[in-house]
Design a protein around this motif. Structure first.
Motif, PDB file in Angstrom:
ATOM      1  N   PRO A 183       0.834  -1.207   0.000  1.00  0.00           N
ATOM      2  CA  PRO A 183       0.000   0.000   0.000  1.00  0.00           C
ATOM      3  C   PRO A 183       0.865   1.251   0.000  1.00  0.00           C
ATOM      4  O   PRO A 183       2.001   1.254   0.481  1.00  0.00           O
ATOM      5  N   GLN A 184       0.349   2.284  -0.561  1.00  0.00           N
ATOM      6  CA  GLN A 184       1.033   3.579  -0.535  1.00  0.00           C
ATOM      7  C   GLN A 184       0.856   4.191   0.855  1.00  0.00           C
ATOM      8  O   GLN A 184      -0.232   4.109   1.452  1.00  0.00           O
ATOM      9  N   VAL A 185       1.916   4.792   1.370  1.00  0.00           N
ATOM     10  CA  VAL A 185       1.879   5.410   2.702  1.00  0.00           C
ATOM     11  C   VAL A 185       1.984   6.917   2.538  1.00  0.00           C
ATOM     12  O   VAL A 185       2.899   7.418   1.874  1.00  0.00           O
ATOM     13  N   GLN A 186       1.026   7.633   3.138  1.00  0.00           N
ATOM     14  CA  GLN A 186       1.020   9.097   3.088  1.00  0.00           C
ATOM     15  C   GLN A 186       1.044   9.629   4.513  1.00  0.00           C
ATOM     16  O   GLN A 186       0.238   9.222   5.352  1.00  0.00           O
ATOM     17  N   LEU A 187       1.961  10.544   4.783  1.00  0.00           N
ATOM     18  CA  LEU A 187       2.118  11.121   6.109  1.00  0.00           C
ATOM     19  C   LEU A 187       1.611  12.555   6.111  1.00  0.00           C
ATOM     20  O   LEU A 187       2.016  13.369   5.265  1.00  0.00           O
ATOM     21  N   ILE A 188       0.716  12.864   7.053  1.00  0.00           N
ATOM     22  CA  ILE A 188       0.213  14.224   7.229  1.00  0.00           C
ATOM     23  C   ILE A 188       0.712  14.717   8.583  1.00  0.00           C
ATOM     24  O   ILE A 188       0.257  14.230   9.632  1.00  0.00           O
ATOM     25  N   PRO A 189       1.667  15.631   8.586  1.00  0.00           N
ATOM     26  CA  PRO A 189       2.184  16.133   9.870  1.00  0.00           C
ATOM     27  C   PRO A 189       1.073  16.786  10.701  1.00  0.00           C
ATOM     28  O   PRO A 189       0.294  17.601  10.203  1.00  0.00           O
ATOM     29  N   ALA A 190       0.988  16.393  11.965  1.00  0.00           N
ATOM     30  CA  ALA A 190      -0.023  16.946  12.858  1.00  0.00           C
ATOM     31  C   ALA A 190       0.406  16.721  14.302  1.00  0.00           C
ATOM     32  O   ALA A 190       1.103  15.751  14.610  1.00  0.00           O
ATOM     33  N   SER A 191      -0.009  17.614  15.157  1.00  0.00           N
ATOM     34  CA  SER A 191       0.262  17.449  16.575  1.00  0.00           C
ATOM     35  C   SER A 191      -0.707  16.446  17.176  1.00  0.00           C
ATOM     36  O   SER A 191      -1.659  16.002  16.516  1.00  0.00           O
TER      37      SER A 191
END
Length: 217
Positions: free
Chosen positions: A90-98
């Protein structure tokens, strides 16, 4: 009875005019006596037609048409194959968040996925800290009815990360790192990646995510 050409009754030997009429009677102009009709002879039997001789007016027998090109000579013009979703990569997408903003980031990611054409049943959302309000509300009616909605797969399903082993695979898994210690994160992310058929979206601290899933995620 006068004779007509349609009904000849003259014998084949009669070739001349009628006999001279008796004395005192005016002789009429002799009529030509029709001879016997010729007996039609046998018609010539046509021989077998030559396969190479074209028949007039028949295009099917005209000059030989060029043979169609073989299949191997026809260039294939097929559209590019749509890649199938596979659970192994699977493709992995990272969304920076606290930690405080991870749940909001996950909800925004769900909205974007739905706007892009994903159906609600394609998406599973996992939280590592506080439960999503939807999950809290549905669990108030009992765990049985809550998990029935998961099994039906008709809507977005929100669950606590501790229940990731019970969750079934879906095309998209969204993980909100809105709490929990590093051990909880290290336990949920690899399993969430296994549950994601096409896409894993992680909303949280990039350093924590990279330490679990590997650098460069």
């Amino acid at each position: 009875m006068p004779l007509t050409p349609e009904e000849p009754q003259i014998h084949e030997s009669a070739q001349g005019p009628r006999a001279t009429p008796a004395t005192g009677r005016t002789a009429s102009t002799p009529r030509p006596v029709p001879g016997p009709r010729p007996v039609p002879g046998p018609r010539p039997v046509p021989g077998p037609r030559s396969a190479a001789t074209p028949r007039p007016g028949n295009p099917g027998r005209g000059p030989a048409r060029p043979a169609p090109p073989e299949r191997s000579q026809v260039p294939a013009e097929r559209p590019a194959a749509v890649p199938r979703e596979t659970s192994s990569v699977p493709q992995v997408q990272l969304i920076p968040a606290s930690v405080d903003g991870a749940l909001d980031a996950a909800e925004e990611a769900v909205d974007l996925l739905l706007d892009s054409g994903r159906t609600p049943g394609d998406i599973l959302v996992l939280t590592t800290g506080e439960q999503h309000p939807w999950a809290t509300h549905e669990l108030s009616f009992g765990a049985a009815s809550y998990w029935d909605q998961h099994d039906t797969g008709e809507d977005v399903f929100f669950a606590d990360a501790s229940a990731v082993d019970r969750a079934k695979a879906r095309p998209v898994v969204v993980v909100a790192l809105n709490g929990g210690d590093d051990s909880a994160v290290a336990r949920v992310l690899p399993t969430a990646r296994e549950r994601a058929v096409a896409l894993l979206v992680v909303c949280g601290d990039p350093q924590r995510v990279n330490s679990v899933l590997g650098a460069g995620v």
